[in-house]
Design a protein around this motif. Structure first.
Motif, PDB file in Angstrom:
ATOM      1  N   TYR A 178     -10.977  31.385   8.997  1.00  0.00           N
ATOM      2  CA  TYR A 178     -10.370  30.052   9.090  1.00  0.00           C
ATOM      3  C   TYR A 178     -11.366  28.973   8.659  1.00  0.00           C
ATOM      4  N   TRP A 179     -12.585  29.043   9.182  1.00  0.00           N
ATOM      5  CA  TRP A 179     -13.600  28.038   8.835  1.00  0.00           C
ATOM      6  C   TRP A 179     -13.895  28.039   7.347  1.00  0.00           C
ATOM      7  N   PHE A 180     -14.064  29.228   6.768  1.00  0.00           N
ATOM      8  CA  PHE A 180     -14.459  29.304   5.363  1.00  0.00           C
ATOM      9  C   PHE A 180     -13.299  28.992   4.413  1.00  0.00           C
ATOM     10  N   ALA A 181     -12.089  28.935   4.932  1.00  0.00           N
ATOM     11  CA  ALA A 181     -10.926  28.568   4.112  1.00  0.00           C
ATOM     12  C   ALA A 181     -10.556  27.091   4.294  1.00  0.00           C
ATOM     13  N   MET A 182     -11.310  26.369   5.130  1.00  0.00           N
ATOM     14  CA  MET A 182     -10.985  24.950   5.360  1.00  0.00           C
ATOM     15  C   MET A 182     -11.102  24.171   4.050  1.00  0.00           C
ATOM     16  N   PRO A 183     -10.220  23.189   3.874  1.00  0.00           N
ATOM     17  CA  PRO A 183     -10.322  22.350   2.671  1.00  0.00           C
ATOM     18  C   PRO A 183     -11.584  21.478   2.717  1.00  0.00           C
ATOM     19  N   MET A 184     -11.971  20.988   1.566  1.00  0.00           N
ATOM     20  CA  MET A 184     -13.199  20.203   1.457  1.00  0.00           C
ATOM     21  C   MET A 184     -13.171  18.969   2.362  1.00  0.00           C
ATOM     22  N   TRP A 185     -12.034  18.327   2.546  1.00  0.00           N
ATOM     23  CA  TRP A 185     -11.973  17.130   3.392  1.00  0.00           C
ATOM     24  C   TRP A 185     -12.296  17.485   4.847  1.00  0.00           C
ATOM     25  N   ALA A 186     -11.950  18.687   5.278  1.00  0.00           N
ATOM     26  CA  ALA A 186     -12.262  19.100   6.649  1.00  0.00           C
ATOM     27  C   ALA A 186     -13.770  19.318   6.807  1.00  0.00           C
ATOM     28  N   TRP A 187     -14.400  19.890   5.788  1.00  0.00           N
ATOM     29  CA  TRP A 187     -15.858  20.044   5.808  1.00  0.00           C
ATOM     30  C   TRP A 187     -16.515  18.665   5.790  1.00  0.00           C
ATOM     31  N   ALA A 188     -15.951  17.730   5.013  1.00  0.00           N
ATOM     32  CA  ALA A 188     -16.500  16.363   4.941  1.00  0.00           C
ATOM     33  C   ALA A 188     -16.434  15.688   6.306  1.00  0.00           C
ATOM     34  N   LEU A 189     -15.329  15.875   7.027  1.00  0.00           N
ATOM     35  CA  LEU A 189     -15.227  15.312   8.384  1.00  0.00           C
ATOM     36  C   LEU A 189     -16.314  15.891   9.285  1.00  0.00           C
ATOM     37  N   TRP A 190     -16.544  17.183   9.159  1.00  0.00           N
ATOM     38  CA  TRP A 190     -17.565  17.841   9.970  1.00  0.00           C
ATOM     39  C   TRP A 190     -18.945  17.258   9.641  1.00  0.00           C
ATOM     40  N   VAL A 191     -19.233  17.076   8.365  1.00  0.00           N
ATOM     41  CA  VAL A 191     -20.514  16.495   7.940  1.00  0.00           C
ATOM     42  C   VAL A 191     -20.683  15.084   8.506  1.00  0.00           C
ATOM     43  N   ILE A 192     -19.651  14.264   8.376  1.00  0.00           N
ATOM     44  CA  ILE A 192     -19.713  12.888   8.896  1.00  0.00           C
ATOM     45  C   ILE A 192     -19.908  12.910  10.408  1.00  0.00           C
ATOM     46  N   GLY A 193     -19.203  13.805  11.079  1.00  0.00           N
ATOM     47  CA  GLY A 193     -19.316  13.902  12.533  1.00  0.00           C
ATOM     48  C   GLY A 193     -20.720  14.244  12.992  1.00  0.00           C
ATOM     49  N   VAL A 194     -21.288  15.305  12.439  1.00  0.00           N
ATOM     50  CA  VAL A 194     -22.590  15.752  12.949  1.00  0.00           C
ATOM     51  C   VAL A 194     -23.760  14.944  12.398  1.00  0.00           C
ATOM     52  N   PHE A 195     -23.750  14.687  11.094  1.00  0.00           N
ATOM     53  CA  PHE A 195     -24.880  13.958  10.518  1.00  0.00           C
ATOM     54  C   PHE A 195     -24.801  12.460  10.805  1.00  0.00           C
ATOM     55  N   GLY A 196     -23.574  11.931  10.960  1.00  0.00           N
ATOM     56  CA  GLY A 196     -23.435  10.537  11.402  1.00  0.00           C
ATOM     57  C   GLY A 196     -24.007  10.354  12.796  1.00  0.00           C
ATOM     58  N   GLY A 197     -23.736  11.311  13.672  1.00  0.00           N
ATOM     59  CA  GLY A 197     -24.293  11.262  15.030  1.00  0.00           C
ATOM     60  C   GLY A 197     -25.805  11.389  15.026  1.00  0.00           C
ATOM     61  N   PHE A 198     -26.322  12.284  14.188  1.00  0.00           N
ATOM     62  CA  PHE A 198     -27.777  12.466  14.099  1.00  0.00           C
ATOM     63  C   PHE A 198     -28.451  11.186  13.592  1.00  0.00           C
ATOM     64  N   LEU A 199     -27.915  10.627  12.508  1.00  0.00           N
ATOM     65  CA  LEU A 199     -28.499   9.387  11.967  1.00  0.00           C
ATOM     66  C   LEU A 199     -28.333   8.227  12.951  1.00  0.00           C
ATOM     67  N   GLY A 200     -27.211   8.207  13.670  1.00  0.00           N
ATOM     68  CA  GLY A 200     -27.026   7.195  14.713  1.00  0.00           C
ATOM     69  C   GLY A 200     -28.104   7.298  15.778  1.00  0.00           C
ATOM     70  N   SER A 201     -28.460   8.516  16.146  1.00  0.00           N
ATOM     71  CA  SER A 201     -29.513   8.737  17.138  1.00  0.00           C
ATOM     72  C   SER A 201     -30.866   8.236  16.639  1.00  0.00           C
ATOM     73  N   VAL A 202     -31.163   8.542  15.393  1.00  0.00           N
ATOM     74  CA  VAL A 202     -32.429   8.084  14.806  1.00  0.00           C
ATOM     75  C   VAL A 202     -32.464   6.556  14.780  1.00  0.00           C
ATOM     76  N   MET A 203     -31.359   5.943  14.345  1.00  0.00           N
ATOM     77  CA  MET A 203     -31.304   4.480  14.279  1.00  0.00           C
ATOM     78  C   MET A 203     -31.361   3.850  15.672  1.00  0.00           C
ATOM     79  N   LEU A 204     -30.793   4.516  16.654  1.00  0.00           N
ATOM     80  CA  LEU A 204     -30.882   4.024  18.028  1.00  0.00           C
ATOM     81  C   LEU A 204     -32.346   4.004  18.474  1.00  0.00           C
ATOM     82  N   LEU A 205     -33.051   5.087  18.210  1.00  0.00           N
ATOM     83  CA  LEU A 205     -34.466   5.154  18.588  1.00  0.00           C
ATOM     84  C   LEU A 205     -35.311   4.135  17.819  1.00  0.00           C
TER      85      LEU A 205
END
Length: 146
Positions: A55-82
């Protein structure tokens, strides 16, 4: 002017460091999880059932993009908070929105395989993401972030 004072003169509260480090650790795991999944790391993925991996490997590119924004947006938000930067709020907000959309799509997809406890984990991810965004917004309003 002391190091604890920003350009606006607002003192850095002790809890910024606690929340910042906790958010960095939390979001680092999300980045690690994404990276291990995207690179199809066999050792990391061995505990997941084959239908989940398919299921994961068949996800469309937009679903992977959401995942990237979710995790890396949170990570960069943490760095910017610090770093006490106001951009932490938009980054955490993007992370929250991406996680929410991703979780809703997965929940509403009748073909998505279900794992025990996944619904609770999804809810926890979204709640934590909104709490980090709210915290960054609160610090921005108090002129702690610049």
């Amino acid at each position: 002017m002391s190091d604890a004072m920003g350009a606006t003169g607002a003192k850095t509260p002790w809890h910024l460091w606690v929340v910042g480090v906790v958010s960095l650790l939390w979001n680092s795991f999300g980045c690690f999880d994404f990276t291990m999944t995207a690179t199809r790391n066999e050792a990391y993925l061995s505990s997941y059932p084959a239908e989940m991996l398919d299921y994961w490997f068949a996800m469309p590119m937009w679903a992977w993009a959401l995942w990237v924004i979710g995790v890396f947006g949170g990570f960069l938000g943490s760095v910017m908070l610090l770093l006490r930067r106001k951009i932490a709020f938009p980054l955490f907000s993007a992370s929250f929105l991406a996680a929410t959309i991703s979780m809703l799509v997965g929940t509403l997809d009748k073909n998505a395989p279900r794992m025990e406890g996944a619904g609770m984990m999804s809810a926890m991810i979204v709640i934590i993401a909104v709490l980090f965004a709210a915290y960054a917004w609160w610090l921005s309003r108090r002129d702690v972030l610049r």
